[in-house]
Design a protein around this motif. Structure first.
Motif, PDB file in Angstrom:
ATOM      1  N   UNK A   1      28.568  73.516  36.497  1.00  0.00           N
ATOM      2  CA  UNK A   1      27.832  74.684  36.015  1.00  0.00           C
ATOM      3  C   UNK A   1      28.154  74.939  34.542  1.00  0.00           C
ATOM      4  N   UNK A   2      27.124  75.372  33.844  1.00  0.00           N
ATOM      5  CA  UNK A   2      27.236  75.662  32.429  1.00  0.00           C
ATOM      6  C   UNK A   2      26.654  77.043  32.202  1.00  0.00           C
ATOM      7  N   UNK A   3      27.252  77.707  31.231  1.00  0.00           N
ATOM      8  CA  UNK A   3      26.758  79.025  30.878  1.00  0.00           C
ATOM      9  C   UNK A   3      25.908  78.893  29.617  1.00  0.00           C
ATOM     10  N   UNK A   4      24.627  79.241  29.713  1.00  0.00           N
ATOM     11  CA  UNK A   4      23.709  79.019  28.603  1.00  0.00           C
ATOM     12  C   UNK A   4      22.891  80.288  28.355  1.00  0.00           C
ATOM     13  N   UNK A   5      22.201  80.287  27.208  1.00  0.00           N
ATOM     14  CA  UNK A   5      21.338  81.405  26.858  1.00  0.00           C
ATOM     15  C   UNK A   5      20.045  81.300  27.673  1.00  0.00           C
ATOM     16  N   UNK A   6      19.692  82.377  28.414  1.00  0.00           N
ATOM     17  CA  UNK A   6      18.531  82.263  29.293  1.00  0.00           C
ATOM     18  C   UNK A   6      17.211  82.266  28.520  1.00  0.00           C
TER      19      UNK A   6
ATOM     20  N   UNK B   1      19.283  73.871  26.407  1.00  0.00           N
ATOM     21  CA  UNK B   1      20.504  74.289  27.085  1.00  0.00           C
ATOM     22  C   UNK B   1      21.408  73.087  27.352  1.00  0.00           C
ATOM     23  N   UNK B   2      20.796  71.991  27.844  1.00  0.00           N
ATOM     24  CA  UNK B   2      21.590  70.789  28.135  1.00  0.00           C
ATOM     25  C   UNK B   2      22.197  70.233  26.858  1.00  0.00           C
ATOM     26  N   UNK B   3      21.382  70.161  25.796  1.00  0.00           N
ATOM     27  CA  UNK B   3      21.897  69.620  24.540  1.00  0.00           C
ATOM     28  C   UNK B   3      23.013  70.502  24.000  1.00  0.00           C
TER      29      UNK B   3
ATOM     30  N   UNK C   1      20.420  65.378  35.669  1.00  0.00           N
ATOM     31  CA  UNK C   1      19.998  64.427  34.636  1.00  0.00           C
ATOM     32  C   UNK C   1      20.194  63.009  35.147  1.00  0.00           C
ATOM     33  N   UNK C   2      21.257  62.816  35.914  1.00  0.00           N
ATOM     34  CA  UNK C   2      21.623  61.473  36.353  1.00  0.00           C
ATOM     35  C   UNK C   2      20.870  61.020  37.600  1.00  0.00           C
ATOM     36  N   UNK C   3      20.012  61.866  38.109  1.00  0.00           N
ATOM     37  CA  UNK C   3      19.272  61.502  39.309  1.00  0.00           C
ATOM     38  C   UNK C   3      18.533  60.183  39.091  1.00  0.00           C
TER      39      UNK C   3
ATOM     40  N   UNK D   1      25.003  72.216  25.712  1.00  0.00           N
ATOM     41  CA  UNK D   1      26.192  72.033  26.540  1.00  0.00           C
ATOM     42  C   UNK D   1      26.846  70.678  26.281  1.00  0.00           C
ATOM     43  N   UNK D   2      26.271  69.921  25.346  1.00  0.00           N
ATOM     44  CA  UNK D   2      26.872  68.639  24.986  1.00  0.00           C
ATOM     45  C   UNK D   2      26.418  67.488  25.865  1.00  0.00           C
ATOM     46  N   UNK D   3      25.368  67.700  26.659  1.00  0.00           N
ATOM     47  CA  UNK D   3      24.890  66.628  27.526  1.00  0.00           C
ATOM     48  C   UNK D   3      23.879  65.775  26.762  1.00  0.00           C
ATOM     49  N   UNK D   4      23.752  64.540  27.164  1.00  0.00           N
ATOM     50  CA  UNK D   4      22.793  63.647  26.524  1.00  0.00           C
ATOM     51  C   UNK D   4      21.502  63.631  27.325  1.00  0.00           C
ATOM     52  N   UNK D   5      20.451  64.132  26.711  1.00  0.00           N
ATOM     53  CA  UNK D   5      19.146  64.113  27.357  1.00  0.00           C
ATOM     54  C   UNK D   5      18.131  63.693  26.300  1.00  0.00           C
ATOM     55  N   UNK D   6      17.431  62.596  26.548  1.00  0.00           N
ATOM     56  CA  UNK D   6      16.518  62.123  25.507  1.00  0.00           C
ATOM     57  C   UNK D   6      15.274  62.998  25.388  1.00  0.00           C
ATOM     58  N   UNK D   7      14.683  63.013  24.201  1.00  0.00           N
ATOM     59  CA  UNK D   7      13.471  63.785  23.978  1.00  0.00           C
ATOM     60  C   UNK D   7      12.800  63.249  22.729  1.00  0.00           C
TER      61      UNK D   7
END
Lengths: 318, 917, 179
Positions: free
Chosen positions: B10-15, B22-24, B79-81, B26-32
């Protein structure tokens, strides 16, 4: 009465012969190691590479003779001389053939032991004077090693002395006319051989100059001809060790058919080759194991050997 | 704050953000691809697919686009699904179907978002075996290189160019799988912000053409933070250098200032550093012989000669510069003494700057940062041609007009990042933006109302707006009904707004417009609003120089004329830009010794006895104060060749050599490192006390290490100079900053001014910026966005400005000559960049058509105009926005605005022209 | 008894080494006898040309980036006679630093940089180990005779317009509305 002319002649012959032999050994050792490792060894300079020592010498002489600024200069310069001088001095009491000896003193063995102890100083002092950590570590190891091995080196010879009834090397050789001392003193031979290897810092006991850990140990800071003298000193020590083994355990010059000098040289050569073969075969010991081997195994063995030999001699004579 | 669960963590992000941001964050890698933090989401590329689950029992989930899904509390995504991963991999595979096989010759290579995403998704093997689609490229001018084959149709370029930056000449053409992003036909991209396409484009369709001419990969650039010196806004930039050549400028994110974008002058103006005409040696002219060529001498001889002359001089005057750092100016002040230190600006500029300073120092209204300007919801611009004098502010105002209409989107519960939906709601509606000026640009198309008039009339409009807002402010006599109505409409719009912004500037040379702007802001303040003021100044350190305080150029001239002094030290300044050339000539003639410290040859250096080569911005460290009063630090990027040294070091050396050897060194003479210079500057004026906190000190070590300017992959270390020497000397030592000219040092979190360039593992493009923010679009981690030196004073009743000018009246035979700045051409440094030089238009004079008829002039006729002792040839342009009775003069780089506005007799010059003809 | 076992092993070792006296040395007498070097031997580095005789190197900087000892330095430039054909303005390898790891060859996307079976690179002065492009560039294609980067890549060069590369369609007509 001393025949001065004869003594001088022998001295000069011995000196010339020994120095030539020592430098030749440089080539012999590399060549033999090469053969035993399925290589060639030095084979470019002169026929079969025999002039390699000459090339090495030219290189050594022409190299920058550098004294580190942090070294103790006087001692640093003196040290290499000590090695060579003490070893050469010992040869004064080595009987090569009947009458072929510089000084036939009656305490030859003691003189040999004394001189080899002196040679130890070169290593200790050389490392100290270099004033660098590897050299110092090397000389520390050398000190510990020499203290350990000096003790039973002498002890291991006492059996021979007891059998021969004399400290004179000529007498000891003469005493082997019938039976070489290798037979009654086999244990003594083994112990002496090990101690001798340690004394000359040869593999597998070359921990003071272990290049893998200490660069070159006590002579790490030496360059040019000073290093060359350590180098020559080592080969002189090998020769001396082989000669002593031959004299003390293998009947010296005694042998059939061939003249005594040749017998002596032949036997000595075999042991020189054996020492080189050992270097080519056995790995270096770990320093602590090596020391405990000396104190826990070899000294008791030497004492036992002495006691048993002494007992037998006493029983026979008594 | 909302809590989202990503892959069972779980991550706490701005709604208020979307899942992608939010993912970025939180430091996660998600391409776009199509999403951009400043431009929001449109969900076009389908690259950021993740799997969303209803609740913890939901095992099947469904694929959603992260950028189009709000980060609502309790959202569960993966993301890893495997299915999401496969989806993203196939999206990249489709995008790569037509991608050409040209990364080795692509300028984007090594900092390509498409490369990063392709690697991130794991697409490695090309299965598509059919022919690739190709396109022809277009010539897009000197700034941008076009290579359409590489396009992946993310639409970011047009969304930026058209929707964000207001450009019109870039568009999408074609249909189905053959859409084309370009112009209708070959030609220069006209928008002032076209350079941002380089960074906006995720791949190599739009690349930096100036970089192309001396191409270097990102990993080979030695970089550091810099502050753009080409206008007063102080945008943050990252300069990259290799082999002693500045290779390029990229935007450097500063949450408070420039955000994600730069203007073209700032991006492409850097090439002045690489100019062949740079002074690289200390030069000495034979005594009293300013005609012959100055000869290079050893630095010590030149300095000794300079010191000798200064010691023998009757007195020394020091002339500072608005384009030199605070430290250099303070060093000069310390060398010559505060009473002999002159600001190097004319009387007009000094008066304007002082007025601005008084308003900011004593008034209750704070100055606006660029970010605040972007967030303001009603704007009044008085007399300033922002697009040409402060373009990044114009870009900010283009966003501000969306603030009010976007409230409708909020009402409809459409999140602001949902760009397409928001634009649908906003449609053509724009918030209040009132522009008053005397020259029309495309920016005026975005205004609610435009008012073209002479500066005095503009000021009157301003004063009457203030009057309409609050009754306290002075009343304006003789107002026409049109102006009064206009003022009323403006006042109403400003009062309705929550965060109104009033912009004025110095370009027009009118003090009254500045005072009127202050009155408007203060009236709003008294009305209980939270207004902001923004004043545009001419140079990068104009405000800092004004804060330092000192005499003006004319005073310096006078002290030499009155034989109070005969030694002159000019610091990075071309006096001919700030004073009448006859006066300047007389000044130099009277002076016995002229020492000029500058980087280039210009008319002032031609009059120098001794020339000391000064380091340019990327070659030195310093502090600049931008239009807002924000002090910011620029860092040395590389060590220059030759005798080039920082100006403050030259002045330090001069101070040392002229000081009494028996006494202890004091002032600038005692400075050793840049930190000493900063301390000296902080002590010079009480207002500067805070500049120590602008950036970390040189002694800062992170885990015992300095911060390397060179990236980890910096290549050629053992071969770069091996043709000169194989001995690999140690890299230059930097005593001045916590940065090192090296590859070795700390890489990790660091204060934002010290970040050499934005890079993160797997993120080689500028999109790595996301990894430096906790919240996407928010401040950087450990951000040090500069220090505001001037804060407002809460006064009950402001001192109203009461000098209300009379209405402007055209004169018979005489025209009021008004300065027209040009984005390309008016600024001294950027003019020397070849790419900018290509964009400089011919000098022209603009006239109202009615005036032109009176003068019997037609569009395009050439006339000669004598001004400030120089004669220039100008083409006539007829523009209905030029107020009748005035003439607009485009600024040529050799000419300052110091003497404008002024009255000229155009009939004279036309006669002269006809005689020549 | 373990002591005897050890002694036997020690002596056996001596015997094994001693037996080598009678085997032939494996040494190759280098300057007279030359060993066979396989074509993929990693020796001296060369820059090759494509089958059309043009420089293969496109100055992509990948070799320089991958070089673990950073001994490659180059600068990209454009050939004024063939627009868009990028080439190295200079290309320098400091062989006194090179460790012949071959990473540069692996990284090279155009087969320009190749390691060849030649290791005889002894010099008396280190500066002679610094090779410039003139020293590196050979006139052949090296190990990959057929590859030509520009025939595959989508960029336009002097004698190949857009759509002229292998496996490419002619450029799109933007104004066409055909489906």
């Amino acid at each position: 009465m001393i025949d001065w002319g004869r003594t001088c002649l022998i001295t000069v012959t011995m000196l010339g012969g020994l120095l030539t032999l020592a430098s030749l050994l440089i080539w012999v050792e590399r060549r033999l190691l090469g053969i035993w490792q399925e290589r060639c060894g030095p084979n470019r300079v002169g026929p079969g590479g025999i002039l390699q020592p000459l090339a090495d010498m030219i290189k050594m002489f022409t190299k920058e003779d550098w004294i580190p600024p942090f070294a103790d200069k006087v001692v640093f310069v003196l040290t290499p001389a000590i090695v060579v001088v003490t070893t050469l001095m010992t040869f004064a009491v080595v009987p090569i053939a009947p009458g072929f000896i510089v000084a036939d003193v009656n305490v030859g063995i003691l003189f040999f032991l004394a001189m080899s102890s002196l040679a130890a100083y070169s290593v200790i002092v050389g490392g100290w004077a270099s004033n660098s950590k590897f050299a110092f570590l090397g000389s520390l190891r050398a000190t510990a090693q020499l203290i350990s091995y000096e003790v039973f080196m002498g002890l291991s010879l006492m059996g021979t002395v007891a059998l021969a009834g004399s400290f004179s090397l000529t007498d000891i050789v003469e005493a082997q006319r019938g039976l070489w001392f290798i037979v009654p003193q086999f244990l003594g031979f083994i112990i002496f051989f090990i101690a001798g290897l340690a004394e000359t810092h040869r593999a597998p006991f070359d921990v003071p100059e272990a290049e893998a850990e200490l660069v070159a140990g006590y002579h790490a800071e030496y360059s040019g001809m000073k290093f060359g003298m350590f180098f020559v000193g080592e080969y002189l020590s090998i020769t001396l060790l082989s000669a002593m083994i031959v004299i003390l355990f293998f009947g010296g010059w005694h042998g059939p058919v061939l003249p005594p000098v040749l017998w002596f040289l032949l036997k000595t050569s075999v042991f020189i080759a054996l020492i080189i073969l050992i270097r080519g075969t056995w790995p270096r010991l770990r320093f602590d194991q090596f020391l405990s081997f000396s104190w826990k195994v070899l000294i008791p063995l030497a004492l036992i050997n002495l006691v048993v030999t002494g007992g037998i001699v006493l029983a026979r004579n008594g | 704050m909302a809590t989202i669960v990503v892959d069972n963590r779980s991550y706490s992000v701005d709604e208020r953000t979307n899942l992608l941001a939010a993912c970025l964050g939180a430091g996660l890698n998600l391409p776009y691809f199509c999403w951009h933090p400043a431009m929001g989401s449109v969900g076009a590329c389908r690259q950021c697919a993740v799997k969303q689950f209803k609740d913890e029992h939901d095992q099947r989930g469904r694929l959603v686009m992260a950028c189009m899904t709000p980060a609502s509390d309790g959202a569960r995504i993966s993301i890893d699904d495997p299915e999401a991963k496969a989806f993203r991999a196939s999206v990249v595979e489709w995008l790569m179907v037509n991608h050409p096989h040209d990364c080795p010759v692509c300028d984007e290579g090594g900092e390509c978002h498409l490369q990063d995403v392709t690697v991130m998704t794991g697409h490695a093997y090309r299965r598509y075996r059919f022919p690739k689609r190709t396109y022809h490229n277009q010539y897009l001018g000197p700034f941008i290189k076009h290579e359409m084959n590489r396009c992946i149709q993310c639409y970011r370029c047009v969304r930026f160019y058209r929707d964000y930056a207001g450009g019109r000449d870039l568009n999408v053409f074609g249909s189905h799988d053959a859409v084309y992003f370009g112009r209708e036909q070959d030609g220069t991209l006209e928008n002032e912000f076209s350079g941002n396409l380089v960074e906006v484009c995720p791949t190599g369709v739009f690349t930096d053409k100036t970089l192309f001419h001396h191409y270097t990969r990102k990993w080979d650039l030695q970089s550091a933070q810099s502050i753009c010196p080409h206008c007063s806004l102080g945008c943050n930039t990252t300069l990259g250098e290799r082999y002693g050549i500045v290779r390029r400028v990229v935007n450097r994110y500063n949450h408070q200032v420039n955000g994600y974008f730069l203007c073209d002058r700032g991006r492409f103006g850097y090439d002045y550093v690489n100019d062949d005409g740079r002074m690289r040696r200390a030069l000495l002219r034979p005594k009293h012989d300013r005609v012959s060529q100055a000869k290079p001498e050893g630095v010590s001889e030149v300095l000794a000669s300079a010191a000798d002359r200064l010691r023998r001089a009757r007195g020394i005057v020091g002339i500072g510069s608005p384009r030199a750092s605070l430290e250099a100016n303070v060093a000069l002040r310390s060398l010559v003494g505060p009473d002999r230190f002159f600001l190097g600006i004319g009387e007009r500029d000094h008066r304007l700057f002082s007025t601005i300073l008084t308003i900011l120092r004593t008034g209750p209204v704070p100055s606006a940062s660029l970010r605040e300007a972007e967030d303001s919801d009603a704007v009044l611009v008085l007399g300033e041609d922002l697009l040409n004098s402060a373009p990044r502010l114009a870009l900010a105002l283009l966003q501000s007009v969306r603030q009010q209409p976007m409230k409708r989107a909020d009402e409809l519960k459409i999140p602001r990042w949902d760009d397409a939906a928001v634009r649908n709601v906003v449609q053509g509606r724009r918030g209040p933006l009132f522009l008053a000026g005397y020259r029309r640009t495309w920016f005026h198309d975005y205004a609610t109302e435009n008012y073209f008039a002479a500066p005095d009339d503009i000021a009157r409009l301003g004063f009457s707006v203030a009057q309409s807002i609050g009754t306290d402010s002075p009343s304006v006599p003789n107002l026409s009904k049109d102006v009064r109505d206009r003022a009323h409409r403006i006042a109403e719009a400003l009062i309705r707004a929550e965060r109104p912004l009033i912009v004025a500037g110095t370009v027009s040379g009118s003090q009254a417009t500045i005072e009127a702007a202050a009155n408007v802001a203060w009236a709003l303040h008294l009305a209980g609003k939270h207004p902001r003021l923004s004043f545009v100044l001419p140079d990068c350190n104009s405000l800092g120089l004004a804060q330092l305080g000192g005499g003006i150029l004319e005073d310096a001239f006078q002290s030499v004329r009155h034989r109070k002094a005969d030694g002159v030290i000019v610091l990075e300044n071309d006096l001919y830009r700030h004073a009448d050339s006859a006066k300047a000539d007389a000044f130099f003639d009277a002076a016995q010794t002229v020492i000029v410290i500058d980087s280039f040859d210009h008319r002032t250096t031609a009059r120098a006895d001794i020339l000391l080569p000064a380091a340019t911005f990327p070659e030195s460290d310093g502090t600049l104060v931008n239009h807002e009063g924000r002090a910011q630090r620029f860092y040395q990027v590389f060590v220059p060749e030759g005798d080039i040294t920082e100006s403050w070091r030259w002045l330090r050396d001069l101070a040392r050599m002229t000081s009494d050897p028996a006494e202890k060194l004091s002032g600038a003479a005692a400075w050793q490192t840049f930190d000493d210079a900063v301390s000296g500057t902080a002590e010079a004026v009480p207002e500067f006390a805070k500049i120590r906190a602008v950036a970390p000190p040189a002694g800062l070590r992170l885990i015992g290490q300095k911060i390397p300017r060179q990236p980890e992959r910096y290549s050629g270390r053992t071969a770069m100079i091996s043709h000169l020497t194989v001995h690999e000397p140690r890299p230059p030592h930097d005593p001045d900053t916590a940065l090192a000219f090296s590859m070795e040092g700390h890489r990790g979190r660091m204060p934002s001014p010290l970040i050499p360039q934005f890079w993160a593992p797997g993120w080689n493009s500028n999109q790595a910026l996301n990894k430096y923010q906790d919240e996407i679009g928010g401040p950087l981690r450990e951000e040090m966005p500069g220090v505001r030196l001037i804060e407002p004073v809460a006064t009950k009743a402001p001192l109203w400005f009461t000098r209300i000018p009379l209405p402007f009246r055209p004169a018979y035979r005489r025209w009021l000559l008004l300065p027209l700045t040009a984005l390309f051409g008016s600024e001294e440094l950027s003019n020397r960049s070849p790419a900018i030089a290509e964009r400089i238009s011919e000098p022209f004079i603009s006239l109202h058509p009615s005036d032109a008829t009176r003068l019997r002039l037609e569009e395009g006729t050439a006339i000669e105009l004598a001004l400030q002792g120089t004669t220039c040839r100008l083409a006539v342009r007829l523009e209905s926005s030029t107020p009748p009775g005035t003439a607009g003069l485009s600024l040529m780089h050799e000419m300052g605005f110091a003497q404008l506005p002024t009255w000229v007799d155009l009939t004279e010059s036309i006669k002269a022209e006809r005689r020549v003809a | 008894m373990i002591v005897f076992a050890y002694t036997r092993d020690l002596l056996l070792g001596l015997w094994i080494v001693f037996k080598r006296t009678f085997t032939k040395p494996v040494t190759v007498q280098y300057p007279e006898e030359r060993p066979y070097l396989p074509p993929r031997w990693r020796g001296r580095i060369v820059l090759t040309r494509d089958p059309d005789g043009e420089e293969r190197c496109v100055a992509c900087h990948l070799c320089a980036a991958v070089c673990p000892v950073d001994c490659i330095a180059l600068q990209a430039a454009e050939d004024p006679t063939s627009y868009d054909r990028r080439y190295p303005e200079f290309f320098r390898i400091n062989f006194s630093r090179c460790i012949y790891c071959g990473y540069c060859e692996e990284a090279c996307p155009t087969y320009a940089i190749q390691l060849v079976p030649d290791f005889e690179q002894s010099e008396y002065a280190r500066r002679n180990m610094v090779y410039e492009k003139e020293d590196l560039l050979i006139s052949g294609t090296g190990k990959y005779p057929d590859y030509n980067f520009y025939r595959v890549a989508g960029v336009k060069i002097r004698d190949k317009d857009k759509g002229g590369a292998e496996n490419e369609r002619p450029p799109v007509d933007v104004k066409s509305l055909m489906p």
